[in-house]
Design a protein around this motif. Structure first.
Motif, mmCIF file in Angstrom:
data_model
loop_
_atom_site.group_PDB
_atom_site.id
_atom_site.type_symbol
_atom_site.label_atom_id
_atom_site.label_comp_id
_atom_site.label_asym_id
_atom_site.label_seq_id
_atom_site.Cartn_x
_atom_site.Cartn_y
_atom_site.Cartn_z
ATOM 1 N N GLU A 35 0.827 -1.207 0.000
ATOM 2 C CA GLU A 35 0.000 0.000 0.000
ATOM 3 C C GLU A 35 0.863 1.260 0.000
ATOM 4 O OE1 GLU A 35 -3.691 1.523 -0.525
ATOM 5 O OE2 GLU A 35 -3.177 -0.600 -0.343
ATOM 6 N N HIS A 36 1.993 1.231 0.697
ATOM 7 C CA HIS A 36 2.890 2.388 0.701
ATOM 8 C C HIS A 36 3.432 2.655 -0.713
ATOM 9 C CE1 HIS A 36 2.601 2.419 4.993
ATOM 10 N NE2 HIS A 36 3.268 1.292 5.154
ATOM 11 N N ILE A 37 3.725 1.584 -1.443
ATOM 12 C CA ILE A 37 4.226 1.737 -2.816
ATOM 13 C C ILE A 37 3.132 2.296 -3.716
ATOM 14 C CG2 ILE A 37 5.174 0.512 -4.809
ATOM 15 C CD1 ILE A 37 6.326 -1.541 -2.825
ATOM 16 N N LEU A 38 1.928 1.775 -3.587
ATOM 17 C CA LEU A 38 0.831 2.238 -4.433
ATOM 18 C C LEU A 38 0.518 3.710 -4.180
ATOM 19 C CD1 LEU A 38 -1.733 -0.709 -4.536
ATOM 20 C CD2 LEU A 38 0.184 -0.225 -6.040
ATOM 21 N N ARG A 39 0.686 4.156 -2.960
ATOM 22 C CA ARG A 39 0.439 5.577 -2.666
ATOM 23 C C ARG A 39 1.467 6.465 -3.372
ATOM 24 N NH1 ARG A 39 -0.599 4.212 3.465
ATOM 25 N NH2 ARG A 39 -2.833 3.830 3.459
ATOM 26 N N LEU A 40 2.712 5.995 -3.418
ATOM 27 C CA LEU A 40 3.735 6.755 -4.133
ATOM 28 C C LEU A 40 3.429 6.794 -5.631
ATOM 29 C CD1 LEU A 40 7.056 5.620 -2.406
ATOM 30 C CD2 LEU A 40 5.984 7.874 -2.299
#
Length: 405
Positions: free
Chosen positions: A162-167
């Motif tokens: 999820e942290h990657i998708l937010r970026l």
């Protein structure tokens, strides 16, 4: 992909004197035809497996595709090159940046502008592609653990993904289907502060990868469930055209980022993990999962190097235009052209045929790594236990949007 299994129903296990009573002494000799999928959660989408079993032993498996009707290639043959990119996103929809990278690189080479692409653009492309590679491998490892009964690693990896998708949503405006890499450039430059957020992400991920390694990959139950299961010998992998982590898990250090040396990958330092049979035999299900996890460590290293280059050598400037080289009209010369790149699942290739008169490709063919890797499934599953069938299918890391294209 193969002809359906020719199977004739035999009723010899029914007693002649008592038709409604089953002769249990003959059950172990009877074959049974099972359909697994397309609704089965462990088939990772609309994949149907026609399985011929003898008791709990799998005698033959025939994969059936064609339930998704993505029709990418026919869509591509009716649209200008620049309008095809959103359809490229929808093939392997968990690794859209990587697919875009292959497509735009191919069209740029057809136009002869690939050497003019600014270094900042190239490093941004590699940065977002490696972020997406991490997200794809997190899906592969997490759902694979879920397939064979490990629930916690799936939750942990989805949290970190999820942290990657937010970026990626921050840089492109979309959560999964990005349309961010354009022919000749990018949709937009990195937003201010993106590099520092990426650096914070890499610091966060390193210990998390160690936790997943300890919790799942080195777990005794996981090793017993995957080691020496679904062994893919290297000659078989080569003969079937298998690529990506599946091929490297069989012991061959073959990575197109090194072999082809496209974009700025030759300027970056990273290793190519291969299967070594640390838990079982080389090329088994455990090796395939281990290689994907090791590739996550390498992607983190690549991301850190890209951030370093973008912050020091190819800094942002007010006059930088990521769309400066985007052509107004894309009309390649009459030619046949093939380009390939290393996607998280393996080699993704695009074949183009241009007639030299139109901005619409006369022919566009996608070489899908998932399709080719799926074709080796009958070899892997012949003679295994039925319970191991789903462990083998999960280790292939299939996305059916790229298979039924």
């Amino acid at each position: 992909m193969k002809r359906p299994i020719e199977y004739q129903y035999q009723d010899s296990h029914f007693s002649a004197s008592e038709p409604n009573k089953i002769d249990e002494s003959r059950l172990h000799t009877e074959e049974m035809l099972l359909n697994i999928g397309p609704q089965h959660p462990s088939t990772h989408g609309v994949l149907r497996l026609e399985v011929l079993t003898d008791g709990e032993v799998v005698k033959e498996v025939v994969p059936h595709i064609g339930y998704l009707h993505r029709c990418f290639e026919k869509h591509a043959e009716s649209l200008p090159y620049n309008q095809i990119i959103p359809f490229v996103d929808r093939m392997d929809y968990v690794a859209s940046m990587n697919s875009e990278h292959a497509f735009v690189m191919g069209v740029e080479r057809m136009l002869g502008i690939h050497e003019q692409i600014p270094k900042r653009v190239e490093y941004i492309r590699v940065l977002v592609a490696e972020l997406n590679r991490l997200a794809s491998h997190f899906i592969a490892i997490g759902t694979y653990g879920l397939d064979i009964g490990a629930f916690t690693p799936f939750l942990w990896l989805m949290r970190d993904r999820e942290h990657i998708l937010r970026l990626l949503e921050w840089v492109s405006g979309a959560r999964m289907l990005y349309n961010y890499l354009w022919i000749g450039g990018l949709f937009y430059d990195l937003p201010p502060g993106f590099e520092s957020q990426c650096r914070e992400l890499t610091r966060y991920l390193k210990p998390k990868l160690d936790e997943v390694k300890q919790l799942l990959i080195e777990n005794k139950i996981f090793i017993e469930r995957t080691a020496n299961v679904g062994i893919l010998p290297l000659p078989v992998a080569i003969n079937y055209g298998v690529s990506g982590p599946m091929l490297r898990a069989s012991g061959l250090a073959y990575d197109l980022r090194r072999v082809e040396g496209y974009s700025v990958y030759p300027e970056l330092e990273f290793d190519i993990p291969i299967g070594q049979g640390l838990a079982g035999r080389v090329g088994d299900c455990w090796d395939r999962t281990w290689v994907r996890l090791m590739e996550c460590y390498e992607s983190v290293k690549i991301i850190e190097q890209c951030i370093e280059k973008l912050e020091k050598e190819y800094k942002r400037s007010p006059d930088f235009d990521p769309q400066a080289l985007v052509p107004k009209k894309i009309r390649p010369k009459a030619m046949d052209f093939y380009v390939r790149a290393e996607n998280p699942k393996g080699e993704l290739g695009f074949f183009f045929r241009s007639d030299g008169r139109s901005d619409i490709p006369f022919r566009c063919k996608a070489r899908s790594a998932c399709f080719v890797n799926l074709s080796v499934l009958p070899e892997l599953c012949r003679g295994v236990m039925l319970a191991d069938l789903m462990a083998i299918v999960g280790s292939l890391d299939l996305v059916m949007g790229e298979v039924d294209r």
